[in-house]
Design an enzyme around this catalytic site. Structure first.
Site, PDB file in Angstrom:
ATOM      1  CG  ASN A   1      -6.106  -2.318  -2.642  1.00  0.00           C
ATOM      2  OD1 ASN A   1      -6.295  -3.198  -1.795  1.00  0.00           O
ATOM      3  ND2 ASN A   1      -5.663  -1.113  -2.318  1.00  0.00           N
TER       4      ASN A   1
ATOM      5  CG  ASP B   1      -5.333  -2.684   6.198  1.00  0.00           C
ATOM      6  OD1 ASP B   1      -4.787  -1.977   7.073  1.00  0.00           O
ATOM      7  OD2 ASP B   1      -5.915  -2.178   5.221  1.00  0.00           O
TER       8      ASP B   1
ATOM      9  CB  THR C   1      -6.796  -1.838   1.781  1.00  0.00           C
ATOM     10  OG1 THR C   1      -6.150  -0.628   2.153  1.00  0.00           O
ATOM     11  CG2 THR C   1      -8.055  -2.010   2.605  1.00  0.00           C
TER      12      THR C   1
ATOM     13  CG  HIS D   1      -3.495   6.856   1.645  1.00  0.00           C
ATOM     14  ND1 HIS D   1      -2.401   6.378   0.989  1.00  0.00           N
ATOM     15  CD2 HIS D   1      -4.224   5.767   2.000  1.00  0.00           C
ATOM     16  CE1 HIS D   1      -2.454   5.065   0.926  1.00  0.00           C
ATOM     17  NE2 HIS D   1      -3.543   4.666   1.545  1.00  0.00           N
TER      18      HIS D   1
END
Length: 550
Positions: free
Chosen positions: A107, A342, A86, A301
């Site tokens: 991340n 993204d 992301t 997710h």
């Protein structure tokens, strides 16, 4: 969702019935050379909206996404780097730069020199804040090493306003950049901003409305006919199933709210409210409205990408975008839209196995750097685990070790990872840095070129691990996420990129482009020069002999 004044009149659309796309022929546009610049740029990132999802559902869209498909459609956009997470992905969208240049390599990364016991650094934090950790942090833009489109705009016209609203802090920060007028993200309980920013009355009211909504139970959503074939339970362990849910939610369950279409509705409603409150695009300047729609990622997710849950999410996202555009239409502002993602995503291996992909698998837990490092420590007589990082990305060797010992640990770790049957390749710092930055289309890049564009020497690992295709880096799906992204492979790299403006002549270009092309394309549209070296290029959005990049 209902809204109180002063924005109730326009935001009531978010509580109304679904809006169909306006399919009438677009109004004739002025010649590109003479048409004034739009007064508002709207940039939308749909987290985990892969090119595969776009292809699967595009024929079903009737709302906002259908409108965007009448513009310039690039179904093979690329987050071309290897670290398809992301934070890196969002750092490319409005900077024109890949993660090797933005500095946002993941991340999280490991910094053994971090001024605290926790050596993991979150991409959008200030780790120097006393008492902070990578889980309990102060949100900051300090790690983003490049300016963004909003900063380019303010360099030319300081009166241009930049607003960034997202479901994740890292999305809002990485797209908004260092000079934002308003920046809001969801912290799990409310929409918040930096500590020195006071919430306007509209945001306070919005938070109250969202809190009231979470406090109410949510009945199961109606399943569209198209989704019925996708509604089938997939067992994950003895007591967990996904795939046939319809977002029923108990009162007070904020986590379930976040992993549902309700979340995007709240994010986009807040953005529409802020735009209305600030009268974006209605002054003598061009403004920038940035939105990070995060629900698709949480749905992916939590439930995977191919069940009833994602099907419902796609239908709802299309409707909610239609409502956002209806609010902007009512303002009378001439606005242009860019939408992308993204990163992509990969479905859970248990369903892939049933859907003709039996080679899909979950990662061997013994690939975790803690497990590998423990074995190496025992073999070499080390007092502490010498490895940190991710089994599907950057791995770091403790720099406090003596050079000879550190070299031995590095060689042993590389040997172990390279020998594992789930590992496609292991790439060292020296190999990656010796690889030139690629100049060819992203689908042609080698694995080392993909790794190179995610690699920043002061933050990246001593070596990088690439798992084989369709290996999901979640060993146990019963304790949290069931599916994810982050790989070198195209199911995580490919995303749609759509541009739209009222009156433009639409076209579709199936050849690849990159998300780093978005910022210079929009900058050209509003006659703003790019003040720094970037990786992207301007895309000509004129469907005829004209050139919007001139």
């Amino acid at each position: 969702m209902k809204f109180a004044p002063p924005v109730a009149a326009v935001l009531a659309l978010f509580a109304a019935s679904p809006i169909a796309a306006q399919q009438a022929a677009p109004a004739p546009a002025a010649a590109p050379a003479s048409r004034p610049a739009p007064k508002l740029l709207v940039v939308i990132s749909v987290d985990q909206f892969s090119a595969d999802l776009f292809a699967e559902y595009r024929a079903q869209f009737t709302g906002g996404l259908a409108r965007l498909m009448t513009g310039a459609v690039f179904p093979s956009g690329y987050q071309s780097h290897a670290a398809t997470e992301t934070c890196p992905g969002h750092s490319t969208i409005l900077s024109g730069a890949r993660p090797a240049r933005t500095g946002i390599v993941a991340n999280d990364w490991t910094d053994f020199n971090a001024p605290r016991e926790d050596k993991t650094v979150y991409c959008a934090e200030d780790e120097s804040v006393p008492g902070s950790t990578s889980d309990s942090y102060t949100v900051s833009d300090k790690h983003l090493k490049v300016p963004t489109l909003g900063e380019w705009m303010k360099r030319v016209d300081p009166a241009s306003r930049v607003v960034s609203v997202a479901g994740k802090d890292r999305a809002a920060v990485m797209m908004g950049g260092h000079k934002v007028d308003e920046l809001w993200w969801w912290n799990g309980k409310a929409f918040v901003s930096y500590a020195d920013r006071a919430a306007p009355a509209m945001v306070t009211k919005m938070n109250a409305n969202v809190a009231a909504r979470i406090a109410q139970a949510q009945a199961p959503m109606t399943l569209p006919a198209f989704c019925q074939a996708r509604s089938r339970a997939i067992a994950l362990g003895a007591s967990k199933t996904v795939g046939d849910g319809r977002f029923a939610r108990a009162a007070g369950n904020a986590s379930a709210f976040r992993a549902s279409p309700e979340f995007d509705e709240a994010i986009l409603a807040l953005a529409a409210g802020v735009a209305t409150d600030m009268k974006l695009g209605q002054g003598g300047h061009t403004d920038l409205l940035i939105l990070g729609a995060s629900a698709t990622d949480y749905v992916g997710h939590t439930f995977g990408t191919e069940g009833s849950e994602m099907c419902l999410q796609m239908f709802a996202l299309d409707r909610t975008l239609g409502k956002l555009f209806a609010v902007l239409d009512q303002s009378g502002v001439d606005y242009a839209v860019a939408l992308t993602a993204d990163h992509g995503g990969h479905d859970l291996p248990e369903r892939n196995d049933e859907h003709a992909a039996p080679m899909a698998a979950r990662i061997d837990a013994q690939l975790n750097p803690k497990a590998v490092g423990a074995e190496i420590a025992a073999k070499m007589g080390l007092a502490a685990n010498p490895l940190a990082g991710s089994a599907a990305g950057d791995i770091y060797v403790d720099p406090k070790l003596a050079k000879a010992k550190r070299d031995a640990v590095l060689a042993e770790a590389i040997r172990r990872y390279a020998a594992h049957p789930q590992v496609y390749g292991v790439y060292t710092r020296a190999q990656i840095l010796a690889t030139p930055h690629p100049k060819t289309p992203p689908e042609t890049w080698t694995m080392l070129e993909r790794a190179r564009e995610s690699y920043e020497p002061s933050r990246s690992g001593d070596f990088v691990v690439a798992l084989k295709p369709r290996v999901t880096p979640i060993a146990d799906p019963t304790r949290g996420s069931v599916a994810t992204h982050g790989s070198f492979w195209d199911y995580d790299r490919r995303v749609p990129i759509l541009f739209w403006r009222k009156g433009m002549t639409g076209f579709e270009q199936p050849l690849s482009i990159e998300t780093v092309d978005i910022a210079p394309t929009l900058a050209a549209l509003i006659k703003v020069p790019v003040p720094v070296e970037i990786d992207g290029r301007c895309l000509d959005l004129d469907a005829g002999p004209g050139d919007s990049c001139r």
